[in-house]
Scaffold this motif. Structure first.
Motif, PDB file in Angstrom:
ATOM      1  N   THR A   1      25.191  23.180 -17.552  1.00 22.21           N
ATOM      2  CA  THR A   1      23.889  23.480 -16.950  1.00 22.21           C
ATOM      3  C   THR A   1      22.988  22.249 -17.011  1.00 22.21           C
ATOM      4  O   THR A   1      23.113  21.399 -17.902  1.00 22.21           O
ATOM      5  N   PHE A   2      22.074  22.164 -16.044  1.00 23.10           N
ATOM      6  CA  PHE A   2      21.117  21.053 -16.020  1.00 23.10           C
ATOM      7  C   PHE A   2      19.830  21.527 -15.348  1.00 23.10           C
ATOM      8  O   PHE A   2      19.817  22.502 -14.581  1.00 23.10           O
ATOM      9  N   SER A   3      18.756  20.831 -15.637  1.00 23.82           N
ATOM     10  CA  SER A   3      17.468  21.080 -14.980  1.00 23.82           C
ATOM     11  C   SER A   3      16.727  19.757 -14.877  1.00 23.82           C
ATOM     12  O   SER A   3      16.955  18.845 -15.693  1.00 23.82           O
ATOM     13  N   TRP A   4      15.844  19.656 -13.900  1.00 27.18           N
ATOM     14  CA  TRP A   4      15.117  18.407 -13.688  1.00 27.18           C
ATOM     15  C   TRP A   4      13.793  18.699 -12.988  1.00 27.18           C
ATOM     16  O   TRP A   4      13.612  19.754 -12.353  1.00 27.18           O
ATOM     17  N   SER A   5      12.868  17.775 -13.113  1.00 27.57           N
ATOM     18  CA  SER A   5      11.577  17.904 -12.443  1.00 27.57           C
ATOM     19  C   SER A   5      10.994  16.511 -12.252  1.00 27.57           C
ATOM     20  O   SER A   5      11.267  15.595 -13.034  1.00 27.57           O
ATOM     21  N   VAL A   6      10.192  16.345 -11.210  1.00 27.90           N
ATOM     22  CA  VAL A   6       9.583  15.054 -10.909  1.00 27.90           C
ATOM     23  C   VAL A   6       8.323  15.287 -10.088  1.00 27.90           C
ATOM     24  O   VAL A   6       8.242  16.230  -9.285  1.00 27.90           O
ATOM     25  N   GLN A   7       7.336  14.435 -10.313  1.00 31.03           N
ATOM     26  CA  GLN A   7       6.125  14.418  -9.505  1.00 31.03           C
ATOM     27  C   GLN A   7       5.991  13.033  -8.888  1.00 31.03           C
ATOM     28  O   GLN A   7       6.211  12.024  -9.575  1.00 31.03           O
ATOM     29  N   GLY A   8       5.650  12.982  -7.597  1.00 28.95           N
ATOM     30  CA  GLY A   8       5.605  11.703  -6.900  1.00 28.95           C
ATOM     31  C   GLY A   8       4.335  11.511  -6.117  1.00 28.95           C
ATOM     32  O   GLY A   8       3.615  12.462  -5.786  1.00 28.95           O
ATOM     33  N   LYS A   9       4.078  10.224  -5.769  1.00 32.03           N
ATOM     34  CA  LYS A   9       2.890   9.884  -5.003  1.00 32.03           C
ATOM     35  C   LYS A   9       3.161   8.629  -4.203  1.00 32.03           C
ATOM     36  O   LYS A   9       3.752   7.667  -4.703  1.00 32.03           O
ATOM     37  N   ARG A  10       2.765   8.630  -2.941  1.00 32.35           N
ATOM     38  CA  ARG A  10       2.802   7.451  -2.085  1.00 32.35           C
ATOM     39  C   ARG A  10       1.555   7.480  -1.207  1.00 32.35           C
ATOM     40  O   ARG A  10       1.407   8.363  -0.364  1.00 32.35           O
TER      41      ARG A  10
ATOM     42  N   GLU B   1       0.813  -1.210   0.000  1.00 28.89           N
ATOM     43  CA  GLU B   1       0.000   0.000   0.000  1.00 28.89           C
ATOM     44  C   GLU B   1       0.851   1.267   0.000  1.00 28.89           C
ATOM     45  O   GLU B   1       0.354   2.366  -0.253  1.00 28.89           O
ATOM     46  N   ASN B   2       2.154   1.138   0.311  1.00 31.75           N
ATOM     47  CA  ASN B   2       3.032   2.304   0.379  1.00 31.75           C
ATOM     48  C   ASN B   2       3.929   2.411  -0.851  1.00 31.75           C
ATOM     49  O   ASN B   2       5.063   2.885  -0.755  1.00 31.75           O
ATOM     50  N   GLN B   3       3.471   1.957  -1.991  1.00 37.20           N
ATOM     51  CA  GLN B   3       4.266   2.038  -3.213  1.00 37.20           C
ATOM     52  C   GLN B   3       4.549   3.496  -3.566  1.00 37.20           C
ATOM     53  O   GLN B   3       3.667   4.341  -3.554  1.00 37.20           O
ATOM     54  N   LEU B   4       5.806   3.752  -3.863  1.00 38.41           N
ATOM     55  CA  LEU B   4       6.230   5.094  -4.271  1.00 38.41           C
ATOM     56  C   LEU B   4       6.273   5.160  -5.790  1.00 38.41           C
ATOM     57  O   LEU B   4       6.918   4.334  -6.439  1.00 38.41           O
ATOM     58  N   SER B   5       5.578   6.136  -6.351  1.00 42.42           N
ATOM     59  CA  SER B   5       5.544   6.320  -7.800  1.00 42.42           C
ATOM     60  C   SER B   5       6.076   7.699  -8.143  1.00 42.42           C
ATOM     61  O   SER B   5       5.584   8.704  -7.622  1.00 42.42           O
ATOM     62  N   LEU B   6       7.089   7.733  -9.007  1.00 41.71           N
ATOM     63  CA  LEU B   6       7.633   8.989  -9.516  1.00 41.71           C
ATOM     64  C   LEU B   6       7.243   9.094 -10.983  1.00 41.71           C
ATOM     65  O   LEU B   6       7.671   8.278 -11.809  1.00 41.71           O
ATOM     66  N   ASP B   7       6.431  10.073 -11.300  1.00 40.27           N
ATOM     67  CA  ASP B   7       5.922  10.241 -12.667  1.00 40.27           C
ATOM     68  C   ASP B   7       6.453  11.530 -13.272  1.00 40.27           C
ATOM     69  O   ASP B   7       6.876  12.454 -12.564  1.00 40.27           O
TER      70      ASP B   7
END
Length: 715
Positions: free
Chosen positions: A211-220, A189-195
């Protein structure tokens, strides 16, 4: 001009012919078996290339491939550890002749990474890590087994010249819409998802800033967060050293009770072994409270990546919420932080902690091993905890403030009503089982509502849920407090033991501060030896047991004038007019002592005595502190004269013990003389006088005994 165009045409034809030849002669799919074999050797896992490897000529020469998968070992739910929908790599051909790998751009679309952990703790990354370690071991063994002759300086130079190192340059990396899932079978039930994971890196080459840039959206579960950042990094030619600059991170977080709208981190410059200033800020709502947090300091990470230092740490927190004791509540922490990463040790020196107007300073440390441990040495100046405590009630003041008769009656009735039902809710002490604690606290002055202490010293330790107050000392109300106690939270409900001694204190201000009761005055000592089980309001009252010993001198019992009660009772008995003069409702004493035994909600009064020039008072009975009632019999003996006590002389009651019954609510008890006992004692006293007179007139012993028996039998 014609020659120029002819040259251009010839070059184009040559390039086109080269491309045609390259495509015709070299089929990149022939490298598939080699790629699969080398991947298996490097990772220990199978790779499947579902699509064809294709040449790419625009915007640069390179390769494209679709549907690439890195298979999971057997026993895991997911089929793939890694799956890539589309991969393209641009490679410059001519620099390869000079051993220069010039990669134009690496583009990765739709990468899907699945990280799994089985119930026994095995992960699908274990084989990958194990394979790398095995390769390193084999390389080391081969190096040790080979015993070549030592090359001469000339041979070494020639070898170096013959085998120049490759130079690698990457024009950029672009990862779009990748996904990462982290699954633990023990807690599905505690699965971590990075989308929607995105990463963009500009042209890269050693010894230059990239130079670099990054972005991530997550849900647990119910937790959701998003993070993005940008900056620059610098790698040395041997890829062993790096530096960062202009780092900026932004994020947000939400769950059922928290909403962090904004989180920002700024790191202008960072390099291993160098001091790097930073700033962090958080704004949002945590546990129903509005939060505004800022922090800054100087960060330093040593070259071995084992120690982290934060100098000049300065954090400011403002909490705002209706349930807070003080709102807004400011909290400030300053000091120097040291982290020993291999030993999981955190130390904070020159700590300055301020919560509202409460200030503490000292040193503290935290060990995050198999079992967390906290150590602290703190001291403070004058501290007032009153704003953090529930407001105290003052029954007397409330009664005096009632201007109308109706308010006065209501106040009186409220004191005689049965107390409200006590709560049975036990406090949650689970946190006490999760860590160990050892520390000392010294405070110059402490105020908690009406209670005032000075020179407070506490030595406390916590081991496996057992909290020991090894030492407690304080000065209060012209006296001194000393004692210790134990709270055992490893059992349910919790148990406790308390031994406290108060010497040379003024008892009235202590009772007024602790119990809002001013009925007893005097200076002396109080000794407590108490134990019990359960910390709910109900269990505290019902299960507390032990003894309370009190010894006082030169004091008074307020609320009752024993001399007046005796006079009025005796006047009523004699049929004489009552003296309606109230007078001071106080009984003075030169010495008083009492021993109370507490058990099952009742304090039994044992060995209670009170001495004054007028009276000797002995008290026995029970005080029910659950129902807040009392049933006590006070035996007062007149040893002096009532003159000077505001009444007439009734010395005929001298040496007679007068019982006074005290019964009812302990806030408004009722007092009553037991007249039968008074008359019986007085009659016995008169009879004894008469018998003494008869003793001289009656010579026959038999007659004396018979007469004594007859007269005393009448009583």
């Amino acid at each position: 001009m014609k020659k120029f165009f002819l040259a251009v045409v010839i070059i184009c034809v040559v390039i086109a012919a080269g491309i045609v030849t390259l495509v015709t002669v070299v089929d990149p799919n022939q490298f598939k078996p080699l790629i699969v074999e080398q991947t298996k050797k490097a990772t220990g896992m199978d790779v499947v290339i579902g699509g064809d490897i294709r040449w790419q000529f625009f915007p640069a020469i390179g390769f494209q491939v679709d549907d690439v998968s890195l298979k999971n070992p057997t026993g895991f739910q997911r089929q793939n550890l890694l799956h890539v929908s589309h991969l393209s790599i641009d490679v410059a051909v001519m620099p390869l002749l000079d051993k220069e790998l010039d990669i134009g751009s690496i583009n990765l679309d739709g990468a899907d990474i699945q990280i799994e952990t089985l119930r026994d703790g095995t992960t699908n990354l274990d084989r990958l890590l194990h394979q790398q370690q095995a390769q390193q071991t084999d390389t080391a063994k081969q190096s040790d087994a080979a015993t070549p002759e030592q090359p001469t300086a000339t041979d070494s130079t020639q070898s170096t010249e013959k085998a120049p190192s490759w130079q690698v340059r990457v024009a950029g990396v672009d990862v779009r819409e990748a996904r990462i899932a982290v699954l633990n079978e023990a807690q599905p039930e505690n699965q971590l998802s990075l989308d929607d994971v995105n990463l963009t890196v500009s042209a890269f080459a050693p010894n230059q800033w990239t130079t670099f840039s990054w972005s991530v959206q997550g849900k647990r579960a119910v937790q959701q967060f998003s993070v993005s950042g940008e900056g620059e990094f610098h790698l040395s030619a041997d890829y062993r050293h790096y530096a960062l600059r202009q780092i900026s991170v932004k994020g947000s977080y939400q769950d059922e009770t928290n909403d962090v709208r904004s989180l920002t981190l700024s790191l202008p410059m960072f390099e291993v072994g160098q001091d790097a200033p930073f700033e962090v800020a958080v704004a949002g709502k945590l546990a129903g409270n509005d939060v505004d947090f800022t922090g800054k300091g100087t960060l330093n990470l040593d070259a071995q990546y084992q120690h982290v230092r934060v100098n000049g740490l300065d954090t400011q927190l403002k909490l705002t919420g209706a349930q807070l004791p003080v709102s807004p509540l400011p909290v400030a922490v300053q000091g120097n932080l040291r982290m020993n990463l291999p030993e999981s040790q955190l130390d904070m020196s020159d700590l300055k902690l301020q919560v509202a107007d409460v200030r503490l300073q000292g040193n503290t440390s935290l060990h995050l091993g198999n079992r967390s441990a906290i150590h602290f040495r703190l001291q403070g100046d004058q501290i007032d905890l009153s704003p953090f405590l529930p407001p105290a009630t003052d029954t007397a003041a409330a009664t005096q403030d009632g201007s109308s008769a109706q308010a006065a009656v209501a106040a009186a009735n409220s004191t005689t009503q049965a107390p409200q039902t006590a709560s049975t809710q036990e406090p949650d002490l689970t946190a006490l089982k999760a860590f160990d604690l050892d520390g000392t606290l010294n405070i110059a002055g402490l105020k908690a509502q009406k209670l005032k202490l000075s020179h407070l010293g506490i030595n406390v330790n916590l081991r496996h849920g057992v909290l020991t107050l090894a030492e407690l000392q304080a000065d209060l109300y012209q006296g001194h407090l000393q004692g210790h106690g134990v709270l055992n939270a490893s059992v349910a409900p919790a148990t406790y033991q308390v031994q406290q001694s108060l010497q040379g204190i003024q008892i009235q201000p202590v009772l007024k501060a602790v119990a809002d009761n001013d009925r007893l005055e005097g200076k002396g000592s109080v000794a407590l030896d108490l134990r019990g089980r359960g910390l709910s309001e109900k269990r505290l009252k019902e299960n507390i047991a032990g003894t309370v010993k009190v010894q006082l001198q030169d004091g008074a019992v307020n609320g009752i004038n024993v001399a007046q009660v005796i006079r009025q009772g005796y006047a009523k008995l004699k049929g004489k007019p009552l003296d309606d003069t109230k007078g001071v409702q106080k009984t003075d004493f030169s010495a008083a002592s009492a021993t109370l035994r507490l058990s099952q909600g009742v304090a039994t009064i044992k060995e209670s005595t009170l001495q004054s020039p007028l009276l000797r008072v002995h008290t026995q009975g029970d005080v029910n502190y659950v129902a807040q009632t009392m049933d006590v019999l006070v035996r007062a003996s007149i040893v002096g004269t009532l003159k000077g006590q505001g009444g007439k002389d009734i010395n005929e009651l001298k040496d007679v013990t007068i019982p006074i019954q005290v019964k009812g609510s302990w806030t408004q008890p009722k007092y009553k003389l037991v007249f039968d006992d008074v008359m019986k004692q007085k009659a016995e006293k008169e009879l004894d006088r008469g018998l003494k007179k008869l003793d001289g007139k009656i010579k026959d012993e038999r007659t004396k005994k018979a007469l004594n028996k007859l007269l005393k039998g009448l009583l």
